[in-house]
Structure formats: C-alpha cells, structure tokens
Design a protein around this motif. Structure first.
Motif, PDB file in Angstrom:
ATOM      1  N   ASN A   1       0.848  -1.182   0.000  1.00 20.04           N
ATOM      2  CA  ASN A   1       0.000   0.000   0.000  1.00 20.04           C
ATOM      3  C   ASN A   1       0.891   1.242   0.000  1.00 20.04           C
ATOM      4  O   ASN A   1       2.107   1.159   0.199  1.00 20.04           O
ATOM      5  N   ALA A   2       0.293   2.395  -0.220  1.00 19.44           N
ATOM      6  CA  ALA A   2       1.018   3.657  -0.061  1.00 19.44           C
ATOM      7  C   ALA A   2       1.158   3.924   1.437  1.00 19.44           C
ATOM      8  O   ALA A   2       0.154   4.059   2.143  1.00 19.44           O
ATOM      9  N   ILE A   3       2.389   3.977   1.911  1.00 18.47           N
ATOM     10  CA  ILE A   3       2.657   4.250   3.324  1.00 18.47           C
ATOM     11  C   ILE A   3       2.734   5.770   3.474  1.00 18.47           C
ATOM     12  O   ILE A   3       3.549   6.424   2.832  1.00 18.47           O
ATOM     13  N   LEU A   4       1.875   6.341   4.308  1.00 20.27           N
ATOM     14  CA  LEU A   4       1.658   7.784   4.333  1.00 20.27           C
ATOM     15  C   LEU A   4       2.602   8.499   5.292  1.00 20.27           C
ATOM     16  O   LEU A   4       3.290   7.879   6.114  1.00 20.27           O
ATOM     17  N   TRP A   5       2.582   9.844   5.206  1.00 20.17           N
ATOM     18  CA  TRP A   5       3.406  10.672   6.083  1.00 20.17           C
ATOM     19  C   TRP A   5       3.091  10.423   7.557  1.00 20.17           C
ATOM     20  O   TRP A   5       3.968  10.524   8.424  1.00 20.17           O
ATOM     21  N   SER A   6       1.842  10.086   7.855  1.00 21.92           N
ATOM     22  CA  SER A   6       1.411   9.930   9.244  1.00 21.92           C
ATOM     23  C   SER A   6       1.738   8.550   9.811  1.00 21.92           C
ATOM     24  O   SER A   6       1.422   8.270  10.974  1.00 21.92           O
ATOM     25  N   ASP A   7       2.363   7.682   9.033  1.00 23.03           N
ATOM     26  CA  ASP A   7       2.758   6.350   9.489  1.00 23.03           C
ATOM     27  C   ASP A   7       4.023   6.461  10.350  1.00 23.03           C
ATOM     28  O   ASP A   7       5.019   7.039   9.923  1.00 23.03           O
ATOM     29  N   ASN A   8       3.968   5.911  11.552  1.00 22.23           N
ATOM     30  CA  ASN A   8       5.073   6.060  12.506  1.00 22.23           C
ATOM     31  C   ASN A   8       5.864   4.778  12.744  1.00 22.23           C
ATOM     32  O   ASN A   8       6.617   4.690  13.708  1.00 22.23           O
ATOM     33  N   ARG A   9       5.734   3.785  11.861  1.00 19.68           N
ATOM     34  CA  ARG A   9       6.409   2.511  12.118  1.00 19.68           C
ATOM     35  C   ARG A   9       7.943   2.662  12.128  1.00 19.68           C
ATOM     36  O   ARG A   9       8.641   1.837  12.708  1.00 19.68           O
ATOM     37  N   ALA A  10       8.453   3.689  11.454  1.00 11.33           N
ATOM     38  CA  ALA A  10       9.905   3.859  11.340  1.00 11.33           C
ATOM     39  C   ALA A  10      10.476   4.759  12.437  1.00 11.33           C
ATOM     40  O   ALA A  10      11.529   5.369  12.251  1.00 11.33           O
ATOM     41  N   GLU A  11       9.798   4.825  13.573  1.00 12.61           N
ATOM     42  CA  GLU A  11      10.259   5.688  14.670  1.00 12.61           C
ATOM     43  C   GLU A  11      11.667   5.307  15.123  1.00 12.61           C
ATOM     44  O   GLU A  11      12.513   6.175  15.378  1.00 12.61           O
ATOM     45  N   LYS A  12      11.958   4.019  15.203  1.00  9.64           N
ATOM     46  CA  LYS A  12      13.273   3.559  15.647  1.00  9.64           C
ATOM     47  C   LYS A  12      14.367   3.982  14.662  1.00  9.64           C
ATOM     48  O   LYS A  12      15.463   4.399  15.064  1.00  9.64           O
ATOM     49  N   GLN A  13      14.078   3.894  13.369  1.00 13.27           N
ATOM     50  CA  GLN A  13      15.069   4.239  12.350  1.00 13.27           C
ATOM     51  C   GLN A  13      15.358   5.748  12.361  1.00 13.27           C
ATOM     52  O   GLN A  13      16.513   6.162  12.211  1.00 13.27           O
ATOM     53  N   ALA A  14      14.315   6.552  12.552  1.00 17.07           N
ATOM     54  CA  ALA A  14      14.516   8.000  12.643  1.00 17.07           C
ATOM     55  C   ALA A  14      15.315   8.353  13.895  1.00 17.07           C
ATOM     56  O   ALA A  14      16.227   9.189  13.858  1.00 17.07           O
ATOM     57  N   ALA A  15      14.980   7.704  15.015  1.00 16.95           N
ATOM     58  CA  ALA A  15      15.689   7.964  16.268  1.00 16.95           C
ATOM     59  C   ALA A  15      17.163   7.586  16.156  1.00 16.95           C
ATOM     60  O   ALA A  15      18.029   8.237  16.736  1.00 16.95           O
ATOM     61  N   SER A  16      17.460   6.542  15.396  1.00  9.61           N
ATOM     62  CA  SER A  16      18.845   6.128  15.205  1.00  9.61           C
ATOM     63  C   SER A  16      19.661   7.222  14.541  1.00  9.61           C
ATOM     64  O   SER A  16      20.794   7.513  14.950  1.00  9.61           O
ATOM     65  N   LEU A  17      19.093   7.884  13.529  1.00  8.07           N
ATOM     66  CA  LEU A  17      19.795   8.968  12.842  1.00  8.07           C
ATOM     67  C   LEU A  17      19.923  10.211  13.716  1.00  8.07           C
ATOM     68  O   LEU A  17      20.897  10.952  13.614  1.00  8.07           O
ATOM     69  N   ARG A  18      18.952  10.433  14.583  1.00 11.17           N
ATOM     70  CA  ARG A  18      18.967  11.636  15.407  1.00 11.17           C
ATOM     71  C   ARG A  18      19.857  11.478  16.649  1.00 11.17           C
ATOM     72  O   ARG A  18      20.464  12.453  17.100  1.00 11.17           O
ATOM     73  N   HIS A  19      19.926  10.261  17.186  1.00 15.17           N
ATOM     74  CA  HIS A  19      20.566  10.112  18.495  1.00 15.17           C
ATOM     75  C   HIS A  19      21.753   9.149  18.516  1.00 15.17           C
ATOM     76  O   HIS A  19      22.548   9.186  19.466  1.00 15.17           O
ATOM     77  N   GLU A  20      21.878   8.273  17.518  1.00 10.51           N
ATOM     78  CA  GLU A  20      22.968   7.301  17.510  1.00 10.51           C
ATOM     79  C   GLU A  20      23.931   7.567  16.348  1.00 10.51           C
ATOM     80  O   GLU A  20      25.113   7.836  16.565  1.00 10.51           O
ATOM     81  N   GLN A  21      23.421   7.518  15.136  1.00 17.10           N
ATOM     82  CA  GLN A  21      24.246   7.816  13.963  1.00 17.10           C
ATOM     83  C   GLN A  21      24.144   9.312  13.654  1.00 17.10           C
ATOM     84  O   GLN A  21      23.739   9.720  12.571  1.00 17.10           O
TER      85      GLN A  21
END
Length: 492
Positions: A97-117
């Motif tokens: 399906n089209a995964i929308l802007w409001s989909d938050n499943r990738a929270e861990k991946q975003a947090a990795s870029l902000r706080h780890e990498q």
C-alpha cells in the motif's frame, strides 16, 4: 474558453479545479474522498488503486463540466501530499500500500539517525533539507531493510503516490524536485539522489525515479481511460507540478519576503518562501524546492515546519473532552479571557513534528487550578495549537526575518474566533485566502508559469484572491506574550 486544470492528491481527498485565466474564475470542481487504513497501531496506509480510481472519477467529472461549457483544457498541473512510499514490480503493480506521512512505524530508524548515527543524520539533513522523522521515505525504507529485506530488494521501484499516478498517465517513472526533496534521499543542491542516504535506506539508485523540474511537461499516453477524460485531455500538456506544501504557499500568494503562510486542517504547517536553500542548526525546519533551474525566473524554496496537531485538537475537545458540537465548543471558549487564566495546554495528542520532531511526545494540561472550568480547558487547547505554531515561527523568523502578515487557510479559517486568536497571539494581521483549495490553485499557477501565460511566479500570485483581514488586538497580544513565555518554558 481555455482552462487550466489543477489536481491535488491529498491524504483525505482527491480534488480537481478548472480555472479560466482570462476571467480568474473556477469553472468546474470535483472531489472524491480517500480511505486511510490502519492495519496496526502506528500504521497509516492507502490503497494506490483507490487513489487512481478516484482520480479518474474526478477527472471524468471535471472534463464533462468543462465540455458542457464549450471549454477546452489546455494544460494540467499536479499537487500531491509528500512522504508517501510504495513498492512496485516490473509491471508497475503495487507490492505494498502507499505508506503515508502519518505512518510512525519507522520511529526507531529515525531515532537512530537523530541520536545514535548523529554524524550521518546531520549530513543527510544538510544535503537534503528534510528533518529526520518516521514520516520520510528514507526512514520508511530503512524499516523495510530491517523487517522485510526480501521485499525491499524485490521491488523494481520505490515511488510516491504522485509518481504512481504520473506513471499511470504518462508511462514514465519521474519525480519532481519538490517531492524528491521531501524524501530524505535527494541532494537538493546537486539535484541528484544522495548515495549515503540510499545506503542507509538499503536501496539502489535504479529503484528510484528520474528527478525532473517542477515545470516538467509530459503527454497523456494511457489509452484505457474513459472517453470523456481521453477527449478532454487530448490536447493538454501534463505538468508534473510540486508538493502540496510548496504549492499551498504559491496558491496562498505567499512569495514575497515577510509573508508567512499558516494552514490548519487536521494537522497544520507554517511556511515561508525564500530564494535559497535554508538549514536550521538543530534540523527543525524543512527546506523544499518549489521552482529552480528556470533561467526565466528566480529560484524558490519553501521552508518551515509541519505540526501533527491542528484541528484534530478541536475534534478531540469536541468528541472526547466535552462531547459537544464544535460550534458550541468554540462559543464556550469565547466566554474566557485570552490566556485561559494561566491554564496551559501542550497540544501533542499525536506525537509531534516541528518544533520537537518527537513521535513519542504526548500532550498535557499545566497549571490546573480549582477555579478552572470546562471553558478554560477548551480555550487553552485552542491557544496551545497556536502557541506551538508560534514556536515554529520564532525559529523560522531567525532564519528568514520577521513576519509582517500571515496568509491563513484550512478548515480552521471557518472560525472567525480562532482566526482572531491567531492575530492576537502572533501580533500581526491575518489575511484569509478566498479559497481553501490552495494546493490545486498553486498547481494552476505553476502551470501558468510553465506554459508561458505569466512570466514569473510573482506575477502568477496576482491571480490569488483574498477574503477578510483580522487585525491583532494590542491588549490581548500583550497578555499572550506573557503566557507564551510560560508555554515555551514548559516544552519538553
């Protein structure tokens, strides 16, 4: 009668407007609702085929209306919501399906870029201008890399809903610079896909579309459409257009410096148009392309911040907190003085993008006192939405200069009380757009530039109409300045 068609592919509706440049009139209009699916908590998806089917229905209706008026469609421009992602196979059939802007499943991946990498995250933000958040395709694809690598590699292409529609119409996989800059994968200065971002996402450049300018033109090649659409668009050039956020700024007439656009629908956004890419030192602001690589006009970028919490807060107050109709809720809020007797509301009911960029943050009331009644809680909620937007505006103004007037649109503009509150909180005039269809109108104006009907985007904005202007009340603004300081201190 020659017409230009503006198509807006949103997350709640697909819309089309037929505009007659000579008179400035909208001569035809059609809209169809879209269904958002939530198969798991935090997921938000749409069926690409439903979007396509509804688009054809909308085009069919508008083409018929134009024909009934003996009109001719000379060009079509497209606006689309940002950040969607679809995997497709060799035949262009959706694998997801089209995964929308409001989909938050990738929270861990975003947090990795902000706080780890963090070094990689900062580099990607500097190159792309896209804040690091679960909404962006960069993080969505990284989620597939960790959870479904086989599907990530199997897909011939990873595309947005706009690219899916464009391919259906023209047979080409192409993405406009504006949508591309919202992916987190695109080097906005070099105008090419950025290899370190692709490596983090786990995809190959061959899986992405060809980037093209927002004025790029194609032709209709699909022969399976209804006769009314095929005939209506037979002589029309199709212009790929830009993202809904950028085109909403253009459609709101906000090209000059000092004009800030605020849109409050279910969510909201605050934006300025500038002539160079902009980066915030903390990665809190987006910077997306509106129009570049055009030797006949200035380069334009739209910078600002989106909020998850707009009129959805009013809906929550109405349905959950008071179980009262929204008109009654607004009337009740008006019985309380500005500042809600020091009651504060942090409006983070669905996480937050700007200015916090934290999908896990949640809302709260502060300074609750014995004398606070229901009307205080209602008014504080409405004020909280605007205080959060003011926080974004303060960050934005440090980079772009002060706001001298706000051009406002969206569903909230139907409430004169809430609009006046905005003027009082921001301390500048708030001018309402005549139409809330700013995305589709922006697509029309960009198409007018692409087809040579106007010489510049600044000239195109002269076709934008306005309604009432709300002037700030000096005493209420003074009171709100003190309340806002406490709001800012309370932010996570």
């Amino acid at each position: 009668m020659n017409c230009i068609l503006g198509v807006d592919i949103g997350t709640t509706n697909v819309k089309a407007l037929a505009f007659q440049p000579e008179t400035g009139d909208i001569v035809a209009h059609a809209s169809a609702p879209l269904t958002t699916l939530h198969p798991q908590p935090g997921y938000a998806e749409q069926d690409p085929e439903e979007v396509w089917t509804n688009l054809i229905d909308v085009l069919d209706e508008v083409c018929r209306e134009v024909k009934q008026q003996n009109g001719r469609i000379e060009a079509v421009g497209f606006s689309s919501a940002m950040h969607s992602s679809i995997g497709v196979d060799d035949a262009g059939k959706p694998l997801t399906n089209a995964i929308l802007w409001s989909d938050n499943r990738a929270e861990k991946q975003a947090a990795s870029l902000r706080h780890e990498q963090t070094a990689l995250g900062k580099d990607i933000y500097e190159r792309t201008g896209t804040p690091l958040h679960p909404m962006i395709p960069l993080c969505k694809l990284a989620w597939f890399r960790e959870h479904n690598l086989r599907l990530l590699r199997r897909a011939t292409g990873w595309i947005s809903i706009k690219e899916y529609i464009w391919h259906k119409l023209t047979g080409k996989y192409q993405i406009d610079y504006s949508i591309a800059t919202a992916t987190g994968l695109f080097d906005s200065q070099r105008k090419e896909w950025y290899a370190p971002a692709l490596e983090f996402a786990g995809i190959r450049i061959e899986q992405l579309s060809e980037p093209v300018p927002t004025t790029y033109a194609g032709k209709l090649t699909n022969s399976t459409l209804p006769n009314s659409v095929t005939d209506g668009l037979a002589e029309a050039s199709l212009h790929i257009g830009a993202s809904d956020g950028c085109l909403a700024n253009l459609g709101a007439g906000a090209i000059e410096s000092g004009i800030t656009t605020i849109t409050i629908g279910t969510s909201g956004a605050i934006r300025r148009t500038v002539q160079r890419p902009l980066r915030d030192e903390k990665g809190r602001l987006f910077s997306y392309i509106l129009n570049v690589s055009d030797p006949t006009d200035k380069n334009y970028y739209v910078v600002g911040g989106p909020t998850n919490n707009g009129a959805n807060v009013l809906q929550w107050v109405s349905e959950k907190l008071t179980q009262t109709e929204t008109t009654d809720v607004l009337a009740e809020a008006a019985t309380v003085e500005a500042g809600s007797d020091d009651l504060l509301f942090l409006p983070y009911l669905q996480g937050e993008r700007a200015p916090l960029w934290d999908a896990g943050v949640r809302g709260s009331y502060l300074n609750v006192d014995w004398h606070h009644g229901r009307a205080h809680f209602v008014r504080a909620a409405l004020e909280g939405v605007l205080f959060n937007l003011l926080r974004i505006e303060r960050i934005l103004s440090r980079h772009t200069g002060p706001t001298r007037v706000i051009h406002a649109n969206g569903g909230f503009a139907q409430s004169a009380f809430w609009v006046q509150m905005m003027a009082d909180i921001f301390g500048v005039p708030v001018r309402l757009n005549e139409s809330n269809e700013s995305g589709a109108i922006g697509a029309i104006l960009l198409t007018m530039k692409a087809t040579g009907r106007v010489s510049s985007l600044a000239e195109a904005t002269r076709h934008v109409g306005f309604g009432q202007t709300f002037e700030p009340d000096a005493e209420r603004h003074r009171r709100y300045q003190a309340v806002y300081k406490r709001f800012e201190q309370a932010l996570p």
